[in-house]
Design a protein around this motif. Sequence first.
Motif, PDB file in Angstrom:
ATOM      1  N   VAL A   1      31.916  33.156  38.248  1.00 46.89           N
ATOM      2  CA  VAL A   1      31.783  34.339  39.098  1.00 46.89           C
ATOM      3  C   VAL A   1      30.547  35.142  38.703  1.00 46.89           C
ATOM      4  O   VAL A   1      29.764  35.585  39.557  1.00 46.89           O
ATOM      5  CB  VAL A   1      33.050  35.212  38.997  1.00 46.89           C
ATOM      6  N   LEU A   2      30.347  35.333  37.391  1.00 46.47           N
ATOM      7  CA  LEU A   2      29.174  36.068  36.928  1.00 46.47           C
ATOM      8  C   LEU A   2      27.885  35.384  37.358  1.00 46.47           C
ATOM      9  O   LEU A   2      26.950  36.036  37.855  1.00 46.47           O
ATOM     10  CB  LEU A   2      29.209  36.205  35.407  1.00 46.47           C
TER      11      LEU A   2
ATOM     12  N   GLU B   1      33.521  42.341  46.095  1.00 47.21           N
ATOM     13  CA  GLU B   1      32.622  43.488  46.015  1.00 47.21           C
ATOM     14  C   GLU B   1      32.819  44.235  44.699  1.00 47.21           C
ATOM     15  O   GLU B   1      31.875  44.785  44.127  1.00 47.21           O
ATOM     16  CB  GLU B   1      32.852  44.430  47.195  1.00 47.21           C
ATOM     17  N   GLY B   2      34.062  44.232  44.200  1.00 45.74           N
ATOM     18  CA  GLY B   2      34.314  44.846  42.905  1.00 45.74           C
ATOM     19  C   GLY B   2      33.608  44.113  41.774  1.00 45.74           C
ATOM     20  O   GLY B   2      33.077  44.753  40.844  1.00 45.74           O
ATOM     21  N   ASP B   3      33.571  42.790  41.853  1.00 51.08           N
ATOM     22  CA  ASP B   3      32.865  41.996  40.839  1.00 51.08           C
ATOM     23  C   ASP B   3      31.374  42.325  40.866  1.00 51.08           C
ATOM     24  O   ASP B   3      30.744  42.504  39.818  1.00 51.08           O
ATOM     25  CB  ASP B   3      33.063  40.503  41.095  1.00 51.08           C
ATOM     26  N   ARG B   4      30.812  42.410  42.071  1.00 47.29           N
ATOM     27  CA  ARG B   4      29.382  42.706  42.198  1.00 47.29           C
ATOM     28  C   ARG B   4      29.075  44.100  41.653  1.00 47.29           C
ATOM     29  O   ARG B   4      28.070  44.300  40.961  1.00 47.29           O
ATOM     30  CB  ARG B   4      28.950  42.581  43.652  1.00 47.29           C
ATOM     31  N   ALA B   5      29.928  45.044  41.967  1.00 50.52           N
ATOM     32  CA  ALA B   5      29.707  46.413  41.485  1.00 50.52           C
ATOM     33  C   ALA B   5      29.804  46.470  39.963  1.00 50.52           C
ATOM     34  O   ALA B   5      29.047  47.205  39.309  1.00 50.52           O
ATOM     35  CB  ALA B   5      30.730  47.352  42.121  1.00 50.52           C
ATOM     36  N   ARG B   6      30.714  45.695  39.386  1.00 49.37           N
ATOM     37  CA  ARG B   6      30.873  45.691  37.935  1.00 49.37           C
ATOM     38  C   ARG B   6      29.617  45.157  37.258  1.00 49.37           C
ATOM     39  O   ARG B   6      29.132  45.715  36.273  1.00 49.37           O
ATOM     40  CB  ARG B   6      32.093  44.841  37.554  1.00 49.37           C
TER      41      ARG B   6
END
Length: 361
Positions: free
Chosen positions: A336-337, A306-311
């Motif tokens: 991931v991106l 969720e942190g990756d998505r928020a970033r």
Amino acid sequence: MIADAELIAALRLCRTRRVGPVTYAELLRRFGTPSAALDALPRLARRGGGEAPAIPPVAAIEREVARVDGLGARYLLLGSPSYPTLLATLESAPPALIVRGNARLLDRRTVAIVGARNASAAAVRFARELAHDLADRGCTVVSGLARGIDAAAHQGSLDGGTVGVVAGGPDIVYPPEHDALQEAVATRGLLVAEQPPGTEPRARHFPYRNRIIAGLATGTVVIEAAPKSGSLITARLAAEAGREVMAVPGSPLDPRAQGCNQLIRDGATLVQNAADIIQSLHPFGIDRVEAPTAPFRMAPTADASEGDRARVTGLLGPTAVPVDELMRQSGLPPAVLQLVLLELELADRLERHAGGRVSLR
């Protein structure tokens, strides 16, 4: 030959709204097969914060396949050995082509000839003779079956090898007066369509057609083109794909020559005959293009937090930004991106733009 079930799955996937060419290829790299990708769509869309896109039912795709078969046409799917190799190198390569005629013409060195619809009589004659000379030298000539230069290019190369790419479905003739010419291209050459049968060509379809013309060819020749014309779009797409761009010079007093003269000024190769074109393409130096043995490499296994998505969503906005820039600023691994972007697009929250750029809707 691709099994019927896999053909149906591939068409269901690429006919799903929100699954464009870039997304289709990314899904296959990540999941391996169209069937597996279809199963994953609802989960990916939920992670992206939206509802799953509506997937066409099997019956609808079976009807499309039956219509294609009734036309005497067939499919070439991205990732199959029969798919045109040069076209497959494009980031936006069409997931499925519908072809009618001799697909082996695409195994030869292919030259695109495009130009003005309202071309001068001299330019039409030159295009016809140039296409004839190229076909006589063993090249396949590809164009878009439009009025003017396109029609002349097909007429000149009918006996030696011509490919016509249409903006609508393979059963739709546009312009209507090219009914006989389109049939001749399909029976004596090769007719190519990206849209399913029954699709009337709309303005938005022509840039998609132009990218196929540019993508199929080793080089693109422009004969008479006004600034901001579709022919110059084809030339730009060819240049972006790393292909040779050539232009025939014209009188500075003729507005129809301004586009070609501008191309030459900006670095396009000036050509005056078939020999010039062959010489210009010599560095590519192949008469037959071999199909790749591994069209899709599976992407590295990756998941996003969720942190990756928020970033990523925090870096996105209504202004399109290159994916490479997102990678630099987010610091996320490419796999991931790309997964986060895939989820956002399937959730209908992301829009892809030309040049590898993306924005939030």
